[in-house]
Design an enzyme around this catalytic site. Sequence first.
Site, short mmCIF file in Angstrom:
data_model
loop_
_atom_site.label_atom_id
_atom_site.label_comp_id
_atom_site.label_asym_id
_atom_site.label_seq_id
_atom_site.Cartn_x
_atom_site.Cartn_y
_atom_site.Cartn_z
N ARG A 93 0.81 -1.21 0.00
CA ARG A 93 0.00 0.00 0.00
C ARG A 93 0.85 1.27 0.00
NH1 ARG A 93 -4.96 -0.88 1.45
NH2 ARG A 93 -5.18 1.29 1.97
N CYS A 117 -7.20 -4.68 2.50
CA CYS A 117 -6.01 -4.88 3.31
C CYS A 117 -6.39 -5.74 4.51
CB CYS A 117 -5.49 -3.53 3.79
SG CYS A 117 -4.18 -3.65 4.99
N PRO A 123 -8.49 3.55 3.90
CA PRO A 123 -8.74 4.43 2.75
C PRO A 123 -7.62 5.45 2.57
CG PRO A 123 -10.09 5.09 4.62
CD PRO A 123 -9.35 3.84 5.05
N ASP A 125 -8.51 8.68 1.57
CA ASP A 125 -9.27 9.93 1.37
C ASP A 125 -8.52 11.17 1.86
OD1 ASP A 125 -9.88 8.49 3.89
OD2 ASP A 125 -10.98 10.32 4.38
N GLN A 126 -7.75 11.03 2.94
CA GLN A 126 -7.03 12.20 3.48
C GLN A 126 -5.91 12.65 2.55
OE1 GLN A 126 -8.14 13.76 6.40
NE2 GLN A 126 -9.78 12.26 6.11
N ASP A 312 1.85 -1.02 15.54
CA ASP A 312 2.78 -2.01 14.98
C ASP A 312 3.47 -2.86 16.06
OD1 ASP A 312 2.17 -1.21 12.44
OD2 ASP A 312 3.96 0.01 12.15
#
Length: 427
Positions: A93, A117, A123, A125-126, A312
Site C-alpha cells: 500500500r 487490506c 482508505p 481519502d485524506q 505495529d
Amino acid sequence: MDAILIRQAPAPLRGTVHISGAKNAALPVLCATLLTDGASRLRNVPKLRDIDTTAALLRFLGRDVVVDAPEIRVAEGTCARPEAPYELVKQMRASVMVLGPLLARYGRAKVSLPGGCAIGARPIDQHLKGLEAMGAVIRLERGYVVAEGPNGGGRLRGAEVLFDLPTVTGTENLMMAAALAKGRTTLINCAREPEVEELGRVLNKAGAKVDGAGTDVIHVEGVPPGELGPFDHAIIPDRIEAGTYMIAAAAVQGSDVLIEGAEIHDLDTVVAKMRHAGVQIESEGRAIRVARNGPLSAVPVTTAPHPGFPTDMQAQFLVLMCLARGESMITETVFENRFMHVPELQRMGAQIVLRGNTAVVDGVKALYGASVMATDLRASASLVIAGLVAVDETEVRRVYHIDRGYERIEEKLRGIGARIERVKGRS
Ligand code: EPU
C-alpha cells in the site's frame, strides 16, 4: 512458499541483535527521490521485500535503481510514465506515496487504489483531500486515481490542510507534494512518527523548506522544481524491529539481550509498558539492554498514533501478556481489524477473548506449539515470539509477510540462542 520452524528456546536468550534501517522511513525517502532528477544515494536500507517492491515501482516509472543492500542508488533521470500499476500497488500500500511526488514534479499521476487490506479498510481519502486543497483535479477511473495539477497539469499551490485524523503516509505524501508547490502549505493534525520527522530531514537535505516535521503542525515553503537536488542519506534505525526483539527477549524467562543501534526514545511508551510488566530495560548509548528475571504482570495497553503505543507493536505485546499473571486489556484504536493473530495464538493455548476492539488476555502458564498462519507483518512476528516460548514445535506459514518487514529474522534470533529455521516450499 517458505515456512519458519521454531522450537522452544532451550535456554534464556543471550547476546546482541543489530537493528536494521527502518522500513517505514526508507519507503517514503525512496519515493522522495522522484522529486529530483539527480542521482540520490540511500544508506542503511534494510534488505526487505517492501524495499524491492518500491525499487521495482521506481523502475517501472522510468528511473534506474540499483539495490545493493544496505545501499540503494537511484541514478539521474526522469520518469517516462508517472503511473503506478495495480500489480505493484496491491503488493504494498505504501506505493501510494509516489502520488504526491509525481503530481508535484510532473503535473500528473496515475496511481492504482490499493484495494483491500488484512488489517483494516485503510482508505486514502485524506491524501486525496489534501492534494485537492492544493489545486489537484482528481478522478477515479477503473480502480485508479488519476490526478492532474491545476489548469491541466500546472504546479500545485500551497494550501492549508487539516487532516481529520493523523495519517503517517498521508502526512508524508503531502509533505512531498508541498515541497514543490507554489507558496506555503500548512499541514495540521499531522502524524508525529519518527519516520515523518526523518522524511522532513531528508527533504530539507534536498533543498526543501520543511518546518515542524515530527510535530502536529508542519509548514512547507514550496520551491521551484529545479531547486530540489539529489541527496545522500543514512536511514534511521527501525524502532519496530527493535521493539519486536525487545519483546522476544522479555518473553523468554532469564534472557539478557542487547539490542544494538536502536533509539530508545522512539520507543518510550513501549519501554514504559514493558517495565510495568516487570521487564528490566536499560539504555546504553545507542543500545538497549533487555533482561527478564521475574514473572510478568498484566498491564493494559491502548494503541494510538505516536507518541502513543504503536499499533505495529500491539501483536507482539499481546503475546507477552499471554504469559503474564492476571488479565490484561489490549485495545486497538488505529486499525479496525488488527487482531488476526488472536485465533492463531488461541490455537497455541492462549486465553484471549475479543470484545469489539479490545482483546481480553488471561495469562497462561505455557503456550503450545502448533502450525499457525501469518496474516500480516506484525502478526507474523508475534507468532514467531510465541514459538520461542511454546512447548514443542511451532510452524509459522506464509512467512512472506515477515520478509516484507524483518531482515534475516531467523538469523538474528539464532544469534541470541533461538532454535529457529526456515524451510522451503511449505504453503
Ligand atoms: N486513514 C484514513 N484515511 C486516510 C488515511 C488513513 O481513514 O486517508 C486511517 C487508516 O485507515 C487508519 C488510520 O487512519 O485507521 C491510520 O493510518 P495511517 O494512514 O497512519 O497508516 P499508514 O500510513 O497506511 C503507516 C505504516 C503502518 C503503520 C501505520 C500506523 C508505513 C509504510 N506504514 O501506515 O505500518 O501501522 O502507519 O502507525 O509507514 C507495518 O509496518 O506493519 C505497518 C502496517
